[in-house]
Design a protein around this motif. Structure first.
Motif, PDB file in Angstrom:
ATOM      1  N   UNK A  86     -31.821  23.937  44.933  1.00 43.00           N
ATOM      2  CA  UNK A  86     -32.828  23.619  43.930  1.00 43.00           C
ATOM      3  C   UNK A  86     -34.212  23.574  44.567  1.00 43.00           C
ATOM      4  N   UNK A  87     -35.226  23.887  43.775  1.00 41.06           N
ATOM      5  CA  UNK A  87     -36.615  23.790  44.232  1.00 41.06           C
ATOM      6  C   UNK A  87     -37.440  23.264  43.067  1.00 41.06           C
ATOM      7  N   UNK A  88     -38.751  23.489  43.076  1.00 38.07           N
ATOM      8  CA  UNK A  88     -39.605  22.867  42.068  1.00 38.07           C
ATOM      9  C   UNK A  88     -39.266  23.327  40.644  1.00 38.07           C
ATOM     10  N   UNK A 140     -36.962  26.186  40.183  1.00 38.02           N
ATOM     11  CA  UNK A 140     -35.893  27.176  40.279  1.00 38.02           C
ATOM     12  C   UNK A 140     -34.659  26.593  40.966  1.00 38.02           C
TER      13      UNK A 140
END
Lengths: 298, 204
Positions: free
Chosen positions: B45-47, B49
């Motif tokens: 997971x990222x900001x 996406x």
């Protein structure tokens, strides 16, 4: 039964690290994958000496390494060098790349400067038994996990041999080229390329810069144009990702890549090209060849 | 939900809001625990996406994700990790000025918020904690420090982060914790992983 053998580092070379298959599965914690940059050369070296394919080996950089089998009471071991093309000598006698070599206690295996390619893989039967961190013996030069690069005089314990060495005289291998053609799939952020930028990416020839390392290949060439999108929030990155920098420069991320990044990834190199990337010395020409989805080789 | 192929065997899923990332990530992990997506090697997971690596059939997985009913908000349950924090960081005065409050008030506000790990990155165990409102967003330092001490509690944008080890860094340092954020010999090695709830306890 003799005690397990130990290798003494006579000459560590510019940058020699222990590498295996790395630490996949931990990217969500910010842990880079790491592992041998040229996976096929890593596996071949292990097969030649009778190790499991992903056993820990040494990965050298440009000027090789010299190793002495130092434990007098130990039995002989089998060693093999793959990857970059370099002179390999056992006690001064040329033995060559891609061959299993019997190494007796006290003998010195010297891997010289690469004449083609960058990284040699030195496997020894039993594998290098350095401490395992998070499931891998690999040195990760981005985060500092794993054992640090080799130093002169360092002792490296070997594990127990797993099986007999390969019964072949020499394994065929391809000589790294001065011009590499990389098959890529465009995206995920190819929409951030301008029309001219896409033409440059797929039509121009780039050159590997000396600042390249295990984290990535930095490329020099005509600036790749970007359309105006503002700022991209950080997102996950894969090995082979081709990142477009604000300057118009390109980076191809390799095994020690950061787990996330904030610049757009405009293409991804097919894994079949990872070995070529690992062996691309500064000055190597690079061109990108987009393949449609579903046509990349398995 | 938008899907972008990343090479032949990875898929980037883009969402409209960070909360949607938390929700989808929790759902993916819930289903993975039940055997879904056995070929996956990494879920990052990222900001905005989530990257799925090791996907055998990109179109099939995109189709499946599109059909899932995702809980609108992450359930507010699960264990809370408490982080003792001494609010005396080198940039505490800067943050107080940006927030237009006293330094003591920065500590009170910051330790009063319920945080959650949105994602990790930058270094092993470095967690991006969401929870601060947009009105409390702060810029990075114009000149990054070459060495931020380990255990530094720091702000950038609306995120709070804790430096697991000494490293260069441009975040605003507001405090320090003795909590062991990262220990490769511990299971799990990271104290803070995506989805973990976090509370800071003021021990200034």
């Amino acid at each position: 039964m003799p005690g397990s053998a130990t290798i003494r580092v006579d000459r560590p070379g510019a940058l020699t690290t222990v590498q295996d298959a790395g630490r996949p599965g931990l990217a969500h914690l910010g842990v880079p994958r790491a592992g041998a940059l040229d996976p096929a050369a890593h596996r071949l070296a292990n097969r030649l000496v009778g190790n499991p394919a992903t056993a820990p080996v040494l990965e050298t950089t440009l000027d090789g390494v010299a190793l002495k089998l130092s434990e007098p009471s130990a039995a002989a071991v089998t060693a093999a060098v793959t990857g970059a093309v370099a002179p390999v000598r056992l006690d001064g006698r040329a033995v060559g790349c891609g061959v299993p070599v019997l190494m007796r206690p006290g003998q010195v295996l010297d891997v010289g400067r690469a004449s083609a390619g960058v990284r040699c893989y030195v496997a020894v039967s039993g594998g290098f038994a350095v401490p395992v961190v998070l499931g891998s013996a690999s040195a990760d030069l981005l985060s500092g996990l794993g054992s640090p690069p080799l130093s002169a005089g360092q002792l490296l314990p070997l594990g127990p041999p797993a099986g007999p060495p390969a019964v072949i005289d020499v394994a065929p291998y391809s000589i790294p080229s001065g011009h590499i053609d990389l098959r890529v799939q465009l995206g995920p952020r190819d929409g951030w390329l301008s029309a001219a930028g896409l033409a440059t990416l797929t039509g121009a020839t780039f050159s590997v810069m000396p600042a390249s390392n295990r984290i990535g290949l930095r490329l020099q060439g005509p600036p790749v144009g970007q359309s105006d999108h503002g700022e991209l929030p950080s997102e996950g990155i894969v090995w082979g990702a081709v990142q477009l920098l604000p300057s118009g420069g390109l980076v191809i991320f390799l095994a020690d890549h950061p787990t996330t990044g904030g610049y757009p990834v405009v293409a991804v190199v097919d894994p079949a090209g990872f070995g070529a990337c690992a062996q691309a010395a500064p000055g190597t020409a690079v061109s990108f060849h987009p393949v449609p989805r579903g046509q990349a080789p398995a | 939900m938008r899907f972008f192929p990343v090479g032949a065997s990875a898929l980037l899923v883009e969402l409209d809001h960070p909360d949607a990332v938390l929700g989808l990530h929790a759902e993916i992990e819930r289903r993975r625990a039940q055997g879904w997506g056995p070929s996956l090697t990494d879920v990052v997971p990222a900001a905005r996406t989530i990257l799925l690596d090791g996907v055998a059939d990109l179109d099939a997985v995109a189709g499946e994700l599109s059909g899932w009913v995702i809980p609108a908000a992450v359930p507010p349950d699960g264990p809370i990790v408490e982080i003792p924090c001494s609010y005396a960081g080198a940039d505490l005065a800067t943050v107080a000025a940006l927030w237009r409050v006293s330094e003591a008030e920065v500590a009170r506000i910051h330790s009063g918020v319920a945080y959650r790990v949105a994602f990790c990155g930058f270094a092993p165990g470095f967690a991006y904690l969401s929870g601060l409102g947009e009105e409390l967003a702060v810029p990075r330092r114009t000149s990054p420090r070459t060495a931020v001490p380990p255990g530094s509690v720091a702000l950038a944008s609306t995120y709070t982060g804790i430096y697991p080890r000494s490293s260069p860094g441009g975040w605003q340092l507001i405090g320090h914790t003795e909590a062991k954020i990262w220990d490769p010999d511990r299971q799990p090695p990271a104290l803070l992983s995506p989805g973990t709830r976090v509370k800071f306890v003021d021990v200034t």
